[in-house]
Design a protein around this motif. Structure first.
Motif, PDB file in Angstrom:
ATOM      1  N   ARG A 151       0.823  -1.203   0.000  1.00  0.00           N
ATOM      2  CA  ARG A 151       0.000   0.000   0.000  1.00  0.00           C
ATOM      3  C   ARG A 151       0.865   1.265   0.000  1.00  0.00           C
ATOM      4  O   ARG A 151       0.566   2.234  -0.684  1.00  0.00           O
ATOM      5  CB  ARG A 151      -0.933  -0.039   1.228  1.00  0.00           C
ATOM      6  N   VAL A 190      -5.402 -10.943  -8.084  1.00  0.00           N
ATOM      7  CA  VAL A 190      -6.185 -10.446  -6.945  1.00  0.00           C
ATOM      8  C   VAL A 190      -7.656 -10.432  -7.358  1.00  0.00           C
ATOM      9  O   VAL A 190      -7.982 -10.321  -8.540  1.00  0.00           O
ATOM     10  CB  VAL A 190      -5.747  -9.024  -6.510  1.00  0.00           C
ATOM     11  N   PRO A 191      -8.549 -10.557  -6.387  1.00  0.00           N
ATOM     12  CA  PRO A 191      -9.985 -10.477  -6.719  1.00  0.00           C
ATOM     13  C   PRO A 191     -10.312  -9.127  -7.363  1.00  0.00           C
ATOM     14  O   PRO A 191      -9.690  -8.106  -7.044  1.00  0.00           O
ATOM     15  CB  PRO A 191     -10.672 -10.617  -5.359  1.00  0.00           C
ATOM     16  N   ASP A 225     -16.573   2.665 -11.038  1.00  0.00           N
ATOM     17  CA  ASP A 225     -15.310   3.300 -10.673  1.00  0.00           C
ATOM     18  C   ASP A 225     -14.852   4.368 -11.647  1.00  0.00           C
ATOM     19  O   ASP A 225     -14.456   5.450 -11.232  1.00  0.00           O
ATOM     20  CB  ASP A 225     -14.207   2.240 -10.522  1.00  0.00           C
ATOM     21  N   ASN A 283     -12.685  -7.048  -6.991  1.00  0.00           N
ATOM     22  CA  ASN A 283     -13.066  -5.998  -6.054  1.00  0.00           C
ATOM     23  C   ASN A 283     -11.823  -5.339  -5.456  1.00  0.00           C
ATOM     24  O   ASN A 283     -11.748  -4.124  -5.347  1.00  0.00           O
ATOM     25  CB  ASN A 283     -13.967  -6.566  -4.957  1.00  0.00           C
ATOM     26  N   ASN A 284     -10.830  -6.151  -5.074  1.00  0.00           N
ATOM     27  CA  ASN A 284      -9.581  -5.606  -4.536  1.00  0.00           C
ATOM     28  C   ASN A 284      -8.825  -4.839  -5.614  1.00  0.00           C
ATOM     29  O   ASN A 284      -8.239  -3.793  -5.342  1.00  0.00           O
ATOM     30  CB  ASN A 284      -8.692  -6.719  -3.979  1.00  0.00           C
ATOM     31  N   TYR A 285      -8.800  -5.371  -6.823  1.00  0.00           N
ATOM     32  CA  TYR A 285      -8.121  -4.690  -7.925  1.00  0.00           C
ATOM     33  C   TYR A 285      -8.732  -3.315  -8.146  1.00  0.00           C
ATOM     34  O   TYR A 285      -8.034  -2.323  -8.301  1.00  0.00           O
ATOM     35  CB  TYR A 285      -8.204  -5.525  -9.211  1.00  0.00           C
ATOM     36  N   SER A 286     -10.046  -3.272  -8.135  1.00  0.00           N
ATOM     37  CA  SER A 286     -10.750  -2.019  -8.355  1.00  0.00           C
ATOM     38  C   SER A 286     -10.423  -0.997  -7.272  1.00  0.00           C
ATOM     39  O   SER A 286     -10.196   0.174  -7.555  1.00  0.00           O
ATOM     40  CB  SER A 286     -12.255  -2.285  -8.401  1.00  0.00           C
ATOM     41  N   GLN A 287     -10.389  -1.450  -6.027  1.00  0.00           N
ATOM     42  CA  GLN A 287     -10.169  -0.537  -4.907  1.00  0.00           C
ATOM     43  C   GLN A 287      -8.729  -0.047  -4.813  1.00  0.00           C
ATOM     44  O   GLN A 287      -8.489   1.042  -4.295  1.00  0.00           O
ATOM     45  CB  GLN A 287     -10.571  -1.202  -3.600  1.00  0.00           C
ATOM     46  N   THR A 288      -7.775  -0.818  -5.273  1.00  0.00           N
ATOM     47  CA  THR A 288      -6.376  -0.406  -5.129  1.00  0.00           C
ATOM     48  C   THR A 288      -5.760  -0.030  -6.473  1.00  0.00           C
ATOM     49  O   THR A 288      -5.455   1.125  -6.720  1.00  0.00           O
ATOM     50  CB  THR A 288      -5.539  -1.514  -4.463  1.00  0.00           C
TER      51      THR A 288
END
Length: 185
Positions: A3, A33-34, A80, A36-41
């Motif tokens: 991060r 990575v899932p 997004d 959802n995680n890809y989208s958020q990070t």
């Protein structure tokens, strides 16, 4: 990538930026990575990185965004990318359209993938978003070319010129000369 690495990427050297572009795309392609995680990070980092002052870096991130858009489900794109602040989407990344590194394939993908977002932002319910789009339409028009500008951007320009908010109208008039120089008779 940790991060902290994502948070300082915007100040990284050019080579690191290019490497991150490739890595982010690789992570998505290999489903590491899932979503959802890809989208958020990663996706959020890509979107933020579009505003880089270096046109080569901005162009690389824009190219990465366009490749990522092809691979992501439509619901993630709508959620997004469409919620993205227009100043990030329009600033350096669209200036990169007129740089020599930006080729015909990029422009075609912009027309297909991002032009609907531009049009949507021109009609946003928030007057600040519409005002921001007034300042950015000339950069978009330069990247799209005359024919696409006449078809897609000119109607938005006319609508923004007649906007109900005086802030939007004033901003459009202040920037009107920039786009008019791009049009033919």
């Amino acid at each position: 990538m940790c991060r902290i690495g994502l948070e300082v990427l915007h100040v990284a050297q050019t080579e690191m930026q290019f490497a991150a572009c490739g890595a982010f795309l690789h992570i998505l392609k290999k489903d590491l990575v899932p979503l959802n995680n890809y989208s958020q990070t990663f996706l959020q980092t890509i979107l933020t990185s579009l505003d880089n002052r270096d046109p080569d870096i901005a162009s690389a991130w824009l190219d990465t965004l366009l490749d990522v858009i092809d691979l992501l489900p439509k619901d993630i794109i709508k959620k997004d990318v469409r919620q993205l602040k227009p100043t990030i989407l329009m600033s350096s990344s669209f200036s990169a359209l007129s740089s020599k590194g930006f080729n015909h394939r990029h422009i075609q993908r912009i027309k297909k993938d991002i032009l609907p977002i531009v049009q949507s932002l021109c009609q946003d319910v928030e007057y600040e978003v519409r005002g921001c789009m007034c300042r950015q339409l000339d950069a978009v028009a330069r990247g799209l070319g005359l024919e696409q500008t006449k078809c897609a951007i000119l109607p938005e320009l006319v609508e923004l010129t007649n906007d109900e908010e005086s802030y939007v109208r004033l901003t459009r008039f202040r920037n009107c000369g920039d786009i008019l120089s791009l049009l033919d008779d």
